[in-house]
Design a protein around this motif. Structure first.
Motif, PDB file in Angstrom:
ATOM      1  N   GLU A   3       0.854  -1.185   0.000  1.00  0.00           N
ATOM      2  CA  GLU A   3       0.000   0.000   0.000  1.00  0.00           C
ATOM      3  C   GLU A   3       0.896   1.243   0.000  1.00  0.00           C
ATOM      4  OE1 GLU A   3       0.040   2.043   2.786  1.00  0.00           O
ATOM      5  OE2 GLU A   3       1.354   0.731   3.952  1.00  0.00           O
ATOM      6  N   ASP A   4       0.290   2.406  -0.246  1.00  0.00           N
ATOM      7  CA  ASP A   4       1.106   3.616  -0.416  1.00  0.00           C
ATOM      8  C   ASP A   4       0.622   4.791   0.426  1.00  0.00           C
ATOM      9  OD1 ASP A   4      -1.263   4.032  -1.788  1.00  0.00           O
ATOM     10  OD2 ASP A   4      -0.325   5.180  -3.405  1.00  0.00           O
ATOM     11  N   LYS A   5       0.005   4.516   1.560  1.00  0.00           N
ATOM     12  CA  LYS A   5      -0.632   5.599   2.326  1.00  0.00           C
ATOM     13  C   LYS A   5       0.342   6.430   3.143  1.00  0.00           C
ATOM     14  CE  LYS A   5      -4.453   4.259   0.598  1.00  0.00           C
ATOM     15  NZ  LYS A   5      -4.848   4.920  -0.676  1.00  0.00           N
ATOM     16  N   ASP A   6       1.536   5.916   3.411  1.00  0.00           N
ATOM     17  CA  ASP A   6       2.513   6.684   4.186  1.00  0.00           C
ATOM     18  C   ASP A   6       3.910   6.378   3.663  1.00  0.00           C
ATOM     19  OD1 ASP A   6       3.664   8.321   6.068  1.00  0.00           O
ATOM     20  OD2 ASP A   6       3.471   6.901   7.728  1.00  0.00           O
ATOM     21  N   LEU A   7       4.140   6.703   2.407  1.00  0.00           N
ATOM     22  CA  LEU A   7       5.411   6.361   1.772  1.00  0.00           C
ATOM     23  C   LEU A   7       6.639   6.946   2.474  1.00  0.00           C
ATOM     24  CD1 LEU A   7       4.548   6.568  -2.035  1.00  0.00           C
ATOM     25  CD2 LEU A   7       4.909   4.520  -0.649  1.00  0.00           C
ATOM     26  N   PRO A   8       6.568   8.174   3.012  1.00  0.00           N
ATOM     27  CA  PRO A   8       7.765   8.707   3.665  1.00  0.00           C
ATOM     28  C   PRO A   8       8.248   7.858   4.843  1.00  0.00           C
ATOM     29  CG  PRO A   8       6.235  10.481   3.197  1.00  0.00           C
ATOM     30  CD  PRO A   8       5.504   9.196   2.936  1.00  0.00           C
ATOM     31  N   HIS A   9       7.340   7.092   5.446  1.00  0.00           N
ATOM     32  CA  HIS A   9       7.712   6.286   6.603  1.00  0.00           C
ATOM     33  C   HIS A   9       7.610   4.786   6.342  1.00  0.00           C
ATOM     34  CE1 HIS A   9       6.271  10.218   8.297  1.00  0.00           C
ATOM     35  NE2 HIS A   9       7.438  10.109   8.916  1.00  0.00           N
ATOM     36  N   ARG A  10       7.322   4.400   5.097  1.00  0.00           N
ATOM     37  CA  ARG A  10       7.132   2.978   4.792  1.00  0.00           C
ATOM     38  C   ARG A  10       8.384   2.164   5.090  1.00  0.00           C
ATOM     39  NH1 ARG A  10       6.023   1.132  -1.351  1.00  0.00           N
ATOM     40  NH2 ARG A  10       8.040   2.158  -1.528  1.00  0.00           N
ATOM     41  N   LYS A  11       9.518   2.613   4.607  1.00  0.00           N
ATOM     42  CA  LYS A  11      10.757   1.853   4.794  1.00  0.00           C
ATOM     43  C   LYS A  11      11.031   1.621   6.280  1.00  0.00           C
ATOM     44  CE  LYS A  11      14.242   3.107   2.222  1.00  0.00           C
ATOM     45  NZ  LYS A  11      14.482   2.005   1.261  1.00  0.00           N
ATOM     46  N   GLU A  12      10.932   2.686   7.064  1.00  0.00           N
ATOM     47  CA  GLU A  12      11.213   2.582   8.499  1.00  0.00           C
ATOM     48  C   GLU A  12      10.218   1.662   9.202  1.00  0.00           C
ATOM     49  OE1 GLU A  12      11.445   5.509  12.453  1.00  0.00           O
ATOM     50  OE2 GLU A  12      10.920   6.327  10.488  1.00  0.00           O
ATOM     51  N   ALA A  13       8.931   1.833   8.902  1.00  0.00           N
ATOM     52  CA  ALA A  13       7.899   1.055   9.591  1.00  0.00           C
ATOM     53  C   ALA A  13       7.949  -0.420   9.206  1.00  0.00           C
ATOM     54  CB  ALA A  13       6.523   1.638   9.280  1.00  0.00           C
ATOM     55  N   TYR A  14       8.106  -0.686   7.918  1.00  0.00           N
ATOM     56  CA  TYR A  14       8.149  -2.080   7.462  1.00  0.00           C
ATOM     57  C   TYR A  14       9.406  -2.785   7.978  1.00  0.00           C
ATOM     58  CZ  TYR A  14       4.227  -1.702   4.147  1.00  0.00           C
ATOM     59  OH  TYR A  14       2.985  -1.563   3.563  1.00  0.00           O
ATOM     60  N   THR A  15      10.514  -2.056   7.993  1.00  0.00           N
ATOM     61  CA  THR A  15      11.763  -2.646   8.486  1.00  0.00           C
ATOM     62  C   THR A  15      11.660  -2.947   9.977  1.00  0.00           C
ATOM     63  OG1 THR A  15      13.054  -1.457   6.819  1.00  0.00           O
ATOM     64  CG2 THR A  15      14.246  -2.303   8.733  1.00  0.00           C
ATOM     65  N   LYS A  16      11.096  -2.039  10.730  1.00  0.00           N
ATOM     66  CA  LYS A  16      10.954  -2.247  12.170  1.00  0.00           C
ATOM     67  C   LYS A  16      10.108  -3.472  12.471  1.00  0.00           C
ATOM     68  CE  LYS A  16       9.321  -0.030  16.414  1.00  0.00           C
ATOM     69  NZ  LYS A  16       8.698   1.194  17.003  1.00  0.00           N
ATOM     70  N   GLU A  17       8.957  -3.600  11.809  1.00  0.00           N
ATOM     71  CA  GLU A  17       8.118  -4.766  12.047  1.00  0.00           C
ATOM     72  C   GLU A  17       8.800  -6.037  11.547  1.00  0.00           C
ATOM     73  OE1 GLU A  17       3.664  -4.845  11.757  1.00  0.00           O
ATOM     74  OE2 GLU A  17       4.083  -6.118  10.020  1.00  0.00           O
ATOM     75  N   GLY A  18       9.413  -5.951  10.371  1.00  0.00           N
ATOM     76  CA  GLY A  18      10.022  -7.134   9.785  1.00  0.00           C
ATOM     77  C   GLY A  18      11.157  -7.702  10.613  1.00  0.00           C
ATOM     78  N   LYS A  19      11.965  -6.836  11.222  1.00  0.00           N
ATOM     79  CA  LYS A  19      13.111  -7.309  11.985  1.00  0.00           C
ATOM     80  C   LYS A  19      12.715  -8.025  13.270  1.00  0.00           C
ATOM     81  CE  LYS A  19      16.747  -7.001  10.826  1.00  0.00           C
ATOM     82  NZ  LYS A  19      17.501  -7.917   9.931  1.00  0.00           N
ATOM     83  N   GLU A  20      11.458  -7.927  13.636  1.00  0.00           N
ATOM     84  CA  GLU A  20      10.977  -8.698  14.792  1.00  0.00           C
ATOM     85  C   GLU A  20      10.913 -10.180  14.466  1.00  0.00           C
ATOM     86  OE1 GLU A  20       7.314  -7.305  16.453  1.00  0.00           O
ATOM     87  OE2 GLU A  20       7.814  -5.189  16.101  1.00  0.00           O
ATOM     88  N   TYR A  21      10.830 -10.514  13.174  1.00  0.00           N
ATOM     89  CA  TYR A  21      10.611 -11.902  12.768  1.00  0.00           C
ATOM     90  C   TYR A  21      11.714 -12.442  11.853  1.00  0.00           C
ATOM     91  CZ  TYR A  21       6.013 -10.355  14.292  1.00  0.00           C
ATOM     92  OH  TYR A  21       4.974  -9.821  15.021  1.00  0.00           O
ATOM     93  N   TYR A  22      12.584 -11.566  11.388  1.00  0.00           N
ATOM     94  CA  TYR A  22      13.546 -11.961  10.368  1.00  0.00           C
ATOM     95  C   TYR A  22      14.921 -11.438  10.727  1.00  0.00           C
ATOM     96  CZ  TYR A  22      15.775 -12.063   5.725  1.00  0.00           C
ATOM     97  OH  TYR A  22      16.628 -12.272   4.675  1.00  0.00           O
ATOM     98  N   SER A  23      15.929 -12.297  10.664  1.00  0.00           N
ATOM     99  CA  SER A  23      17.278 -11.928  11.084  1.00  0.00           C
ATOM    100  C   SER A  23      18.215 -11.618   9.922  1.00  0.00           C
ATOM    101  CB  SER A  23      17.882 -13.063  11.923  1.00  0.00           C
ATOM    102  OG  SER A  23      17.951 -14.282  11.183  1.00  0.00           O
ATOM    103  N   GLY A  24      17.757 -11.796   8.685  1.00  0.00           N
ATOM    104  CA  GLY A  24      18.606 -11.538   7.529  1.00  0.00           C
ATOM    105  C   GLY A  24      18.599 -10.084   7.106  1.00  0.00           C
ATOM    106  N   ASN A  25      19.075  -9.836   5.900  1.00  0.00           N
ATOM    107  CA  ASN A  25      19.098  -8.481   5.351  1.00  0.00           C
ATOM    108  C   ASN A  25      17.739  -8.169   4.738  1.00  0.00           C
ATOM    109  OD1 ASN A  25      21.956  -8.184   5.876  1.00  0.00           O
ATOM    110  ND2 ASN A  25      22.316  -9.513   4.115  1.00  0.00           N
ATOM    111  N   LEU A  26      17.069  -7.182   5.306  1.00  0.00           N
ATOM    112  CA  LEU A  26      15.715  -6.838   4.880  1.00  0.00           C
ATOM    113  C   LEU A  26      15.742  -5.541   4.076  1.00  0.00           C
ATOM    114  CD1 LEU A  26      12.679  -7.394   4.947  1.00  0.00           C
ATOM    115  CD2 LEU A  26      12.583  -6.148   7.123  1.00  0.00           C
TER     116      LEU A  26
END
Length: 267
Positions: A233-256
């Motif tokens: 989705e594209d509702k908050d693009l300025p913060h997408r990278k930060e938000a998705y990375t933060k959530e993703g790193k809770e479950y994934y230990s590789g390079n995201l």
């Protein structure tokens, strides 16, 4: 050194970014995968300095408008260059067998006959079936049916020159029946419609998509060292990278990687 050109990262309804599509650069040549939903593909390619005369191979994953309609513009512009004598060689379009008539019909209905007359002469349709391997640029590309729940859709896997495997899993959640194609990949390109925390807002499961959480759990379970998330989705693009990375790193230990349109990733 190969690079992944991120041409677009949005889902079908995104207006703040282009629809998800990308190109693999090998030297001066590009392998284009999907073309988005319109002539925006031309602006994106121009903005990333990707010359059309260096695109000789295109793969279309499936029939949905946000992946296929841009092909009309790719065909029109390359056919124009062919007729002017400024494009050398042929254009090969790879897709599953059911898409050949779809792409041809879209072009016949929307662009001039003189361009479509190049079909089967210099614009070549190359239908693929599950498990087929084709030589594209310097790669043996193996295509596979992702077993979509909505429309027949193919992904692909290939081995890069550095020996690492790159796999495009399409724009639906990974199906375990495709494990033989995905397992052992160093790079996995996977959709993530939204944050798990936003699932009630964007309803990804109703659309047969996954969230960042599911995609990252999958990559962790498959021991994928590099995961690229897009088709969002594209509702908050300025913060997408930060938000998705933060959530993703809770479950994934590789390079995201959560790229923006126009980014280049060194593979």
């Amino acid at each position: 050194m190969e690079e992944l050109y991120v041409l677009g990262t949005g889902n079908a309804q995104a207006v703040g970014c282009y629809n998800t599509c990308f190109a693999l650069r090998d030297g001066e040549e590009y392998f284009l995968v999907d073309a988005g939903g319109g002539n925006g593909i031309l602006k994106v390619l121009d903005g990333m300095d990707v010359p059309l005369d260096r695109i000789h191979h295109v793969f279309v994953t499936h029939e949905h408008s946000d992946h296929i309609l841009g092909m009309v513009w790719i065909v029109r512009m390359i056919a124009t260059a062919m007729r002017k004598g400024t494009y050398e060689g042929n254009l090969s379009i790879y897709c599953h067998s059911g898409l050949v008539d779809t792409i041809r019909t879209l072009c016949v209905l929307t662009i001039q006959k003189k361009f479509c007359d190049l079909f089967d002469e210099r614009i070549l349709f190359c239908p693929v079936e599950d498990g087929d391997t084709r030589r594209i640029l310097d790669y043996d590309v193996t295509f596979f049916d992702i077993l979509s729940t909505k429309a027949r859709q193919f992904g692909f896997t290939l081995v890069l020159k550095n020996g690492k495997r790159l796999t495009c899993a399409g724009d639906e959640p990974y199906n375990p029946l495709c494990e033989k194609y995905v397992a052992g990949s160093s790079w996995l390109l996977h959709e993530a419609f939204c944050l798990y925390g936003d699932r009630d807002r964007f309803k990804p499961y109703e659309k047969h998509h996954s969230t960042v959480r599911e995609a990252c759990i999958l990559a962790e379970e498959l021991h994928i060292p590099n995961l690229v998330l897009w088709h969002t989705e594209d509702k908050d693009l300025p913060h997408r990278k930060e938000a998705y990375t933060k959530e993703g790193k809770e479950y994934y230990s590789g390079n995201l990687y959560v790229p923006d349109d126009g980014e280049r990733l060194i593979l």
